[in-house]
Design a protein around this motif. Structure first.
Motif, mmCIF file in Angstrom:
data_model
loop_
_atom_site.group_PDB
_atom_site.id
_atom_site.type_symbol
_atom_site.label_atom_id
_atom_site.label_comp_id
_atom_site.label_asym_id
_atom_site.label_seq_id
_atom_site.Cartn_x
_atom_site.Cartn_y
_atom_site.Cartn_z
ATOM 1 N N ARG A 119 -9.812 11.287 -0.974
ATOM 2 C CA ARG A 119 -9.884 11.998 -2.184
ATOM 3 C C ARG A 119 -9.688 11.027 -3.570
ATOM 4 N NH1 ARG A 119 -11.692 17.157 -1.845
ATOM 5 N NH2 ARG A 119 -10.875 18.134 0.042
ATOM 6 N N ALA A 120 -10.073 9.765 -3.201
ATOM 7 C CA ALA A 120 -9.633 8.888 -4.334
ATOM 8 C C ALA A 120 -10.725 9.218 -5.579
ATOM 9 C CB ALA A 120 -10.453 7.309 -3.913
ATOM 10 N N ALA A 121 -12.181 9.878 -5.399
ATOM 11 C CA ALA A 121 -12.763 10.079 -6.422
ATOM 12 C C ALA A 121 -12.284 11.325 -6.966
ATOM 13 C CB ALA A 121 -14.285 10.303 -5.843
ATOM 14 N N ASP A 122 -11.367 12.200 -6.666
ATOM 15 C CA ASP A 122 -10.959 13.354 -7.166
ATOM 16 C C ASP A 122 -9.962 12.859 -8.161
ATOM 17 O OD1 ASP A 122 -12.787 15.124 -5.819
ATOM 18 O OD2 ASP A 122 -11.430 15.096 -4.095
ATOM 19 N N LEU A 123 -9.128 11.813 -7.618
ATOM 20 C CA LEU A 123 -7.811 11.438 -8.260
ATOM 21 C C LEU A 123 -8.510 10.694 -9.746
ATOM 22 C CD1 LEU A 123 -5.640 9.761 -5.746
ATOM 23 C CD2 LEU A 123 -5.168 11.838 -6.957
ATOM 24 N N LEU A 124 -9.474 9.908 -9.534
ATOM 25 C CA LEU A 124 -10.059 9.157 -10.680
ATOM 26 C C LEU A 124 -10.812 10.288 -11.620
ATOM 27 C CD1 LEU A 124 -11.983 6.300 -9.330
ATOM 28 C CD2 LEU A 124 -9.826 6.070 -10.661
ATOM 29 N N ALA B 149 1.274 5.519 -12.712
ATOM 30 C CA ALA B 149 1.958 6.678 -13.087
ATOM 31 C C ALA B 149 1.026 8.043 -13.289
ATOM 32 C CB ALA B 149 2.921 6.606 -14.174
ATOM 33 N N GLN B 150 0.079 7.815 -13.739
ATOM 34 C CA GLN B 150 -0.944 8.735 -13.998
ATOM 35 C C GLN B 150 -1.626 9.095 -12.895
ATOM 36 O OE1 GLN B 150 0.720 9.884 -16.824
ATOM 37 N NE2 GLN B 150 -1.376 10.641 -17.856
ATOM 38 N N LEU B 151 -1.981 8.377 -11.900
ATOM 39 C CA LEU B 151 -2.877 8.582 -10.709
ATOM 40 C C LEU B 151 -1.803 8.938 -9.870
ATOM 41 C CD1 LEU B 151 -4.558 5.029 -10.169
ATOM 42 C CD2 LEU B 151 -5.728 7.439 -10.226
ATOM 43 N N ARG B 152 -0.681 8.713 -9.838
ATOM 44 C CA ARG B 152 0.517 9.550 -8.851
ATOM 45 C C ARG B 152 0.495 10.869 -9.674
ATOM 46 N NH1 ARG B 152 3.662 6.404 -5.894
ATOM 47 N NH2 ARG B 152 3.453 4.088 -6.111
ATOM 48 N N GLU B 153 0.498 11.274 -10.889
ATOM 49 C CA GLU B 153 0.820 12.557 -11.359
ATOM 50 C C GLU B 153 -0.493 13.519 -10.953
ATOM 51 O OE1 GLU B 153 2.774 15.529 -13.305
ATOM 52 O OE2 GLU B 153 3.472 13.573 -13.084
ATOM 53 N N VAL B 154 -1.328 12.777 -11.074
ATOM 54 C CA VAL B 154 -2.821 13.562 -10.796
ATOM 55 C C VAL B 154 -2.554 13.823 -9.264
ATOM 56 C CG1 VAL B 154 -5.214 13.781 -10.324
ATOM 57 C CG2 VAL B 154 -4.513 12.834 -12.304
ATOM 58 N N GLY B 155 -2.181 13.019 -8.388
ATOM 59 C CA GLY B 155 -2.126 13.043 -7.201
ATOM 60 C C GLY B 155 -1.070 14.390 -6.679
ATOM 61 N N ARG B 156 -0.014 14.565 -7.448
ATOM 62 C CA ARG B 156 1.022 15.438 -7.191
ATOM 63 C C ARG B 156 0.606 16.825 -7.723
ATOM 64 N NH1 ARG B 156 4.515 11.668 -8.655
ATOM 65 N NH2 ARG B 156 4.790 12.097 -11.109
ATOM 66 N N MET C 196 0.780 -1.086 -0.001
ATOM 67 C CA MET C 196 -0.233 -0.155 -0.263
ATOM 68 C C MET C 196 0.950 1.338 0.108
ATOM 69 S SD MET C 196 -3.131 0.771 2.655
ATOM 70 C CE MET C 196 -3.551 -0.764 2.656
ATOM 71 N N VAL C 197 0.721 2.048 -1.027
ATOM 72 C CA VAL C 197 1.532 3.444 -1.108
ATOM 73 C C VAL C 197 0.733 4.412 -1.070
ATOM 74 C CG1 VAL C 197 3.204 4.413 -2.699
ATOM 75 C CG2 VAL C 197 3.199 1.955 -2.534
ATOM 76 N N GLU C 198 1.056 5.402 -0.346
ATOM 77 C CA GLU C 198 0.560 6.804 -0.415
ATOM 78 C C GLU C 198 0.675 7.446 -1.803
ATOM 79 O OE1 GLU C 198 -0.939 9.286 2.962
ATOM 80 O OE2 GLU C 198 0.893 10.409 2.292
ATOM 81 N N ILE C 199 -0.441 7.911 -2.471
ATOM 82 C CA ILE C 199 0.050 8.629 -3.733
ATOM 83 C C ILE C 199 -0.443 9.994 -3.848
ATOM 84 C CG2 ILE C 199 -0.036 6.354 -5.316
ATOM 85 C CD1 ILE C 199 -2.826 7.217 -6.290
ATOM 86 N N ALA C 200 -1.280 10.374 -2.749
ATOM 87 C CA ALA C 200 -1.754 11.787 -2.572
ATOM 88 C C ALA C 200 -2.118 11.846 -1.170
ATOM 89 C CB ALA C 200 -2.929 12.050 -3.490
ATOM 90 N N GLU C 201 -2.307 13.169 -0.701
ATOM 91 C CA GLU C 201 -2.715 13.321 0.743
ATOM 92 C C GLU C 201 -3.857 12.551 0.983
ATOM 93 O OE1 GLU C 201 -5.102 17.176 2.458
ATOM 94 O OE2 GLU C 201 -3.353 17.562 1.212
ATOM 95 N N GLY C 202 -3.549 11.511 2.005
ATOM 96 C CA GLY C 202 -4.485 10.524 2.376
ATOM 97 C C GLY C 202 -5.137 9.465 1.467
ATOM 98 N N CYS C 203 -4.599 9.241 0.143
ATOM 99 C CA CYS C 203 -5.208 8.387 -0.626
ATOM 100 C C CYS C 203 -3.905 7.168 -0.905
ATOM 101 C CB CYS C 203 -5.132 9.040 -2.089
ATOM 102 S SG CYS C 203 -6.914 9.968 -2.150
ATOM 103 N N THR C 204 -4.277 6.162 -1.039
ATOM 104 C CA THR C 204 -3.448 5.052 -1.316
ATOM 105 C C THR C 204 -3.834 4.110 -2.411
ATOM 106 O OG1 THR C 204 -4.550 3.642 0.379
ATOM 107 C CG2 THR C 204 -2.879 4.570 1.407
ATOM 108 N N LEU C 205 -2.845 3.664 -2.980
ATOM 109 C CA LEU C 205 -3.090 2.760 -4.185
ATOM 110 C C LEU C 205 -2.382 1.308 -3.820
ATOM 111 C CD1 LEU C 205 -4.084 2.670 -7.112
ATOM 112 C CD2 LEU C 205 -2.052 3.248 -7.921
ATOM 113 N N ASP C 206 -2.960 0.366 -3.965
ATOM 114 C CA ASP C 206 -2.446 -1.019 -3.701
ATOM 115 C C ASP C 206 -2.665 -1.927 -4.808
ATOM 116 O OD1 ASP C 206 -1.211 -2.960 -2.218
ATOM 117 O OD2 ASP C 206 -3.117 -3.325 -0.924
ATOM 118 N N SER C 207 -1.792 -2.908 -5.275
ATOM 119 C CA SER C 207 -1.831 -3.774 -6.222
ATOM 120 C C SER C 207 -2.539 -4.872 -5.521
ATOM 121 C CB SER C 207 -0.388 -4.217 -6.700
ATOM 122 O OG SER C 207 -0.172 -2.947 -7.609
ATOM 123 N N LEU C 208 -3.555 -5.508 -6.459
ATOM 124 C CA LEU C 208 -4.393 -6.767 -5.901
ATOM 125 C C LEU C 208 -3.484 -7.942 -6.243
ATOM 126 C CD1 LEU C 208 -8.024 -5.619 -6.876
ATOM 127 C CD2 LEU C 208 -6.961 -5.958 -4.558
#
Length: 174
Positions: free
Chosen positions: A101-106, A158-165, A1-13
């Protein structure tokens, strides 16, 4: 589980079985029964049963995430019915995007409205995340299951991380 934005994590299944079923009502009903569902989920909805999950992506299409050991029951239920059941386990990978903010990242990669009133828990759809085809399933108030083709997974991550940044969430809370 990796934080990709403030309070949002992305985890590979982890690797899992993923099947795509195409067929008429009788085949969809048989699959739903084999999964332990009362009925086929409505269009663009997902349902879970003892035998796994069914994601209704089209009028005659289910993406099935069977529980361990339930594949044989699914095959038996469909044996006498015309259908197409394709194992896409090697083609697909999944992510879980979670956080306030997961919905905002999407939304930064997709023009869909991810507000809970428009995209409630249990809703699933096929769409594009930037240029990559994806299936997005809202599994919780702040949790999304994302399915993409394996070859697009690094790009989507990478795109989700970029949006998060690039998003200042303090500006969004106007």
């Amino acid at each position: 589980m990796v934080e990709i934005a403030e309070g949002c994590t992305l985890d590979s299944l982890p690797p899992m079985i993923r099947l795509v079923l195409q067929g008429r009502a009788a085949a969809l009903d048989a699959a739903a029964g084999a999964l332990g569902l009362d009925a086929v989920p409505p269009l663009l909805r997902a349902a879970s049963g003892a035998g796994g999950q069914a994601l209704r992506l089209g009028p005659f299409e289910l993406m099935i995430l069977p529980a361990l050991g339930s594949r044989a029951g699914l095959d038996a239920a469909l044996a006498a019915l015309p259908h197409s059941l394709v194992d896409v386990s090697d083609r697909h990978v999944g992510f879980v995007l979670e956080g306030a903010r997961a919905a905002d990242l999407l939304a930064g990669l997709c023009p869909l409205d991810f507000a809970p009133s428009s995209f409630p828990v249990g809703m699933v759809t096929r769409t594009l995340l930037d240029k990559a085809g994806a299936a997005i399933w809202r599994t919780g108030a702040q949790t999304f299951h994302i399915e993409v083709w394996r070859s697009f997974a690094p790009y989507v991550e990478a795109q989700l991380r970029e949006v998060g940044r690039g998003i200042s969430f303090s500006l969004l809370s106007v």
